[in-house]
Design an enzyme around this catalytic site. Structure first.
Site, short mmCIF file in Angstrom:
data_model
loop_
_atom_site.label_atom_id
_atom_site.label_comp_id
_atom_site.label_asym_id
_atom_site.label_seq_id
_atom_site.Cartn_x
_atom_site.Cartn_y
_atom_site.Cartn_z
N ASP A 1 20.66 -108.00 -29.71
CA ASP A 1 22.03 -107.63 -30.05
C ASP A 1 22.47 -106.43 -29.23
OD1 ASP A 1 22.77 -109.42 -32.29
OD2 ASP A 1 21.03 -108.52 -33.25
N MET B 1 25.52 -103.92 -28.58
CA MET B 1 26.76 -103.43 -29.18
C MET B 1 27.22 -102.17 -28.46
SD MET B 1 25.73 -103.81 -33.20
CE MET B 1 24.81 -105.22 -33.81
N HIS C 1 22.97 -111.27 -26.88
CA HIS C 1 24.24 -111.43 -27.59
C HIS C 1 25.12 -110.21 -27.33
CE1 HIS C 1 26.24 -111.89 -31.85
NE2 HIS C 1 27.10 -112.04 -30.86
N MET D 1 28.02 -108.11 -27.92
CA MET D 1 29.11 -107.73 -28.82
C MET D 1 29.81 -106.53 -28.20
SD MET D 1 27.27 -108.37 -32.51
CE MET D 1 25.58 -108.19 -31.90
N MET E 1 28.93 -116.31 -36.48
CA MET E 1 28.54 -115.11 -37.22
C MET E 1 28.75 -115.36 -38.70
SD MET E 1 27.42 -112.91 -35.02
CE MET E 1 27.19 -111.63 -36.27
N ASP F 1 24.02 -116.38 -37.51
CA ASP F 1 23.52 -115.02 -37.33
C ASP F 1 24.10 -114.13 -38.42
OD1 ASP F 1 22.75 -112.52 -36.51
OD2 ASP F 1 23.71 -112.59 -34.56
#
Length: 217
Positions: free
Chosen positions: A38, A40, A69, A71, A140, A173
């Site tokens: 993840d 971010m 991923h 974000m 999500m 997720d």
């Protein structure tokens, strides 16, 4: 794709970062299929996690498939950096870019698989125009940004809707545990992104096996 084959993708967001390398090796030994990373930026979501340097650092430790991923806002700017770091698939948010086709083309040009993700508040029709161009759709099932949230069961309608017209992998997720995993798989999900359901358990092998067993319904 065999919809009965459920892949388990532990999310390092829930790992012990003081011993991240050991955690990742344990995930591979425990039978994980993918590793979910993840990323971010504190702008697209209200949290900051890791960047390409961390991906690059952990890449030599495992042969697991890396689903990175993103974000983040303007993901196109960072495709090359995450590709160079060792991503196997780069998943971006449909809400984060004005031209998703351009992002997809760039990822494919780097020889990587492509995933597209939607937040809970985004209608699943937002990905209709790119379904034929991506390998994975990530739904999500919590608001992105933090781990440990409760599973949003109404997001399963999105999974069902995508599955009717998509033969690739569908990931869910957020809030995944044995109970929500069964519901997600029944709706059509084939990849379970799991945080505390794996990293929060003493026996990683058992936790992964139990989640994978949700396909036996």
């Amino acid at each position: 794709m065999d919809e009965r084959k459920v892949l388990i993708a532990p999310s390092i967001l829930s790992a012990d970062f003081s011993r991240l390398g050991e955690e990742i090796v344990s995930m591979e030994k425990g039978g994980a299929d993918w590793l979910h990373v993840d990323v971010m930026d504190g702008r697209f979501v209200p949290n900051i996690t890791v960047g390409p340097l961390v991906v690059s650092a952990i890449r030599p430790l495992t042969g697991l498939f890396f689903d990175v991923h993103l974000m983040i806002v303007d993901p196109l700017r960072y495709i090359d950096r995450f590709a160079d770091a060792g991503s196997d698939m780069i998943t971006f948010h449909i809400e984060a870019c004005e031209n998703p086709g351009e992002v997809i083309r760039r990822i494919k040009a780097r020889g990587k698989k492509v995933g597209v993700s939607v937040r809970p508040g985004t209608d699943i029709s937002a990905v209709d125009s790119v379904l034929e161009q991506v390998d994975t759709v990530l739904v999500m099932t919590v608001e992105p940004g933090f781990g440990g949230q409760s599973f949003m069961e109404d997001m399963l309608d999105k999974v069902k809707r995508v599955r009717r017209g998509f033969n690739g992998h569908i990931q869910v997720d957020g809030g995944i545990n044995r109970e929500s995993a069964v519901k997600a798989v029944r709706a059509g999900a084939s990849v379970l992104v799991a945080g505390t359901a794996v990293f929060g358990q003493e026996d990683y092998s058992r936790a992964i096996a139990e989640l994978r067993g949700t396909s036996n319904f």
